[in-house]
Design a protein around this motif. Structure first.
Motif, mmCIF file in Angstrom:
data_model
loop_
_atom_site.group_PDB
_atom_site.id
_atom_site.type_symbol
_atom_site.label_atom_id
_atom_site.label_comp_id
_atom_site.label_asym_id
_atom_site.label_seq_id
_atom_site.Cartn_x
_atom_site.Cartn_y
_atom_site.Cartn_z
ATOM 1 N N TYR A 195 0.823 -1.204 0.000
ATOM 2 C CA TYR A 195 0.000 0.000 0.000
ATOM 3 C C TYR A 195 0.860 1.259 0.000
ATOM 4 C CZ TYR A 195 0.918 1.002 4.986
ATOM 5 O OH TYR A 195 1.514 1.313 6.190
ATOM 6 N N ILE A 196 0.262 2.351 -0.477
ATOM 7 C CA ILE A 196 0.900 3.662 -0.473
ATOM 8 C C ILE A 196 0.293 4.458 0.686
ATOM 9 C CG2 ILE A 196 1.384 5.760 -1.786
ATOM 10 C CD1 ILE A 196 2.535 3.359 -3.182
ATOM 11 N N LYS A 197 1.056 4.694 1.721
ATOM 12 C CA LYS A 197 0.511 5.292 2.948
ATOM 13 C C LYS A 197 -0.110 6.669 2.709
ATOM 14 C CE LYS A 197 1.613 6.314 7.786
ATOM 15 N NZ LYS A 197 0.868 7.598 7.785
ATOM 16 N N ASP A 198 0.592 7.550 2.002
ATOM 17 C CA ASP A 198 0.096 8.920 1.813
ATOM 18 C C ASP A 198 -1.250 8.923 1.096
ATOM 19 O OD1 ASP A 198 2.319 9.840 3.073
ATOM 20 O OD2 ASP A 198 3.375 10.449 1.245
ATOM 21 N N ARG A 199 -1.383 8.107 0.069
ATOM 22 C CA ARG A 199 -2.646 8.084 -0.672
ATOM 23 C C ARG A 199 -3.757 7.454 0.165
ATOM 24 N NH1 ARG A 199 0.290 5.994 -5.896
ATOM 25 N NH2 ARG A 199 1.062 7.954 -6.798
ATOM 26 N N CYS A 200 -3.428 6.410 0.894
ATOM 27 C CA CYS A 200 -4.437 5.792 1.762
ATOM 28 C C CYS A 200 -4.909 6.786 2.822
ATOM 29 C CB CYS A 200 -3.881 4.527 2.416
ATOM 30 S SG CYS A 200 -3.737 3.122 1.299
ATOM 31 N N ASP A 201 -3.981 7.564 3.373
ATOM 32 C CA ASP A 201 -4.350 8.577 4.365
ATOM 33 C C ASP A 201 -5.258 9.635 3.744
ATOM 34 O OD1 ASP A 201 -2.836 7.263 6.237
ATOM 35 O OD2 ASP A 201 -1.129 8.646 6.142
ATOM 36 N N THR A 202 -4.949 10.027 2.511
ATOM 37 C CA THR A 202 -5.753 11.044 1.825
ATOM 38 C C THR A 202 -7.202 10.595 1.673
ATOM 39 O OG1 THR A 202 -3.849 11.909 0.606
ATOM 40 C CG2 THR A 202 -6.033 12.338 -0.325
ATOM 41 N N TYR A 203 -7.379 9.305 1.362
ATOM 42 C CA TYR A 203 -8.732 8.783 1.150
ATOM 43 C C TYR A 203 -9.366 8.230 2.431
ATOM 44 C CZ TYR A 203 -7.901 9.137 -3.893
ATOM 45 O OH TYR A 203 -7.648 9.604 -5.162
ATOM 46 N N GLY A 204 -8.637 8.307 3.531
ATOM 47 C CA GLY A 204 -9.171 7.804 4.785
ATOM 48 C C GLY A 204 -9.326 6.293 4.813
ATOM 49 N N ILE A 205 -8.437 5.605 4.106
ATOM 50 C CA ILE A 205 -8.499 4.146 4.022
ATOM 51 C C ILE A 205 -7.776 3.541 5.215
ATOM 52 C CG2 ILE A 205 -7.884 2.112 2.653
ATOM 53 C CD1 ILE A 205 -7.825 4.023 0.198
#
Length: 334
Positions: free
Chosen positions: A312-322
């Motif tokens: 997973y890509i942490k920054d993108r997951c954080d952006t989408y609240g995943i």
């Protein structure tokens, strides 16, 4: 008698030198070329790579590294050419390889493999980064062995597990869009195969196909506007255009699950991916067995990568609240 003593002395000295080198470090033994089995022969190998992107580059590198380690740099020569995504160029490259009477041809990408086996029924051909050989070889009764001068490795991570991973990350999503290039038969195969898994998970599923790089942005925008989450399979054209796809998806706030690591780094939030370097090395092992050990390629089963990993890509997951469950490995976006 003197001759025998001399031979024994030489052998003892050679053994002592081997022990001395072994004591210098463990890496020396693991990288030692198996020159004894080449009998001085130099193997000439043509590599036709469909397009330049991270996954295919890693497969080519793994292939070359394995053979160089096993044979020694002086005993294997590579003619590596890139078709820049053009099938006609693949054909031209492979015909050149055949004219040069190379010992083996590697087709990296489906169109490259197809061009190679169209060019020759005799020279051994290995494919890598191929999703489905039945589709690539147009064999409806595919059983894992071609019966002709073609074998290789598949880059397909289990599609049922990919669908389960998407469900794990997006349990409340309703609409899943599948984005792929219609010119790539293996991408359509993946779309058709994974669709029932998504439907069984309760999603409404729609496929969005673009013809080439020229309409990626327009098709991706439609897909993002109509979907809660996108899935992109292993697709060479998509992999070469992740920057465009990422811009569209980010603007639309639509997350993407990718079929392989390179696409995920470019525009995705997560992937269930193989290591393309490992895949290339497995293909190199098959090449070694054909060239040096004399294995019959017509009887060689297509091999898969030894491992798959949730990433997973942490920054993108954080952006989408995943919320990412345990068991995922963090990788960095490009």
């Amino acid at each position: 008698m003197k001759k025998a003593k001399k031979i024994a002395a030489v052998a003892l000295a050679a053994a002592s030198m081997s022990l001395a080198f072994a004591g210098c470090g463990g890496s020396a033994e693991s990288s030692k070329a198996d020159n004894s089995s080449t009998d001085g022969k130099v193997y000439n190998i043509g590599i036709c790579q469909l397009v330049q992107h991270e996954a295919l580059d890693a497969a080519t590198k793994g292939f070359k590294d394995y053979l160089t380690e096993k044979l020694g740099a002086d005993n294997v020569k590579f003619d590596e050419q890139n078709a820049q995504g053009d099938s006609a160029t693949c054909a031209t490259i492979c015909n050149q390889f055949v004219s040069s009477n190379y010992d083996l041809i590697l087709g990296n990408g489906t169109a490259a493999l197809q061009a190679a086996y169209t060019a020759t029924p005799n020279i051994p051909i290995l494919g890598t980064s191929i999703t489905d050989y039945g589709t690539a070889l147009d064999k409806s009764d595919w059983n894992g062995v071609s019966g002709m001068n073609v074998s290789g490795t598949t880059d397909l991570a289990p599609l049922d597990q990919q669908a389960a991973m998407l469900k794990e990350l997006f349990p409340n999503a309703k609409n899943v869009g599948i984005l792929y290039c219609s010119a790539e038969a293996n991408s359509k195969y993946q779309s058709d195969t994974i669709t029932p898994y998504f439907k069984d998970a309760g999603y409404t599923v729609k496929s969005y196909s673009f013809a080439d790089s020229n309409d990626v942005a327009a098709v991706a925008k439609t897909a993002c506007d109509e979907s809660d989450v996108l899935y992109i399979p292993t697709d060479n054209t998509a992999a070469s255009n992740t920057g465009i796809i990422d811009n569209v998806a980010t603007a639309a706030k639509t997350p993407i699950v990718a079929g392989e690591e390179g696409i995920c780094k470019g525009c995705g939030v997560a992937t269930l991916s193989i290591s393309y370097d490992e895949l290339g090395r497995k293909t190199g092992e098959m090449a070694y067995n054909i060239l040096v050990k004399g294995e019959d390629i017509t009887k060689m089963k297509v091999e898969a990568a030894p491992n798959v990993t949730k990433e997973y890509i942490k920054d993108r997951c954080d952006t989408y609240g995943i919320k990412v469950p345990d068991g995922y490995t963090e990788i960095k976006a490009e």
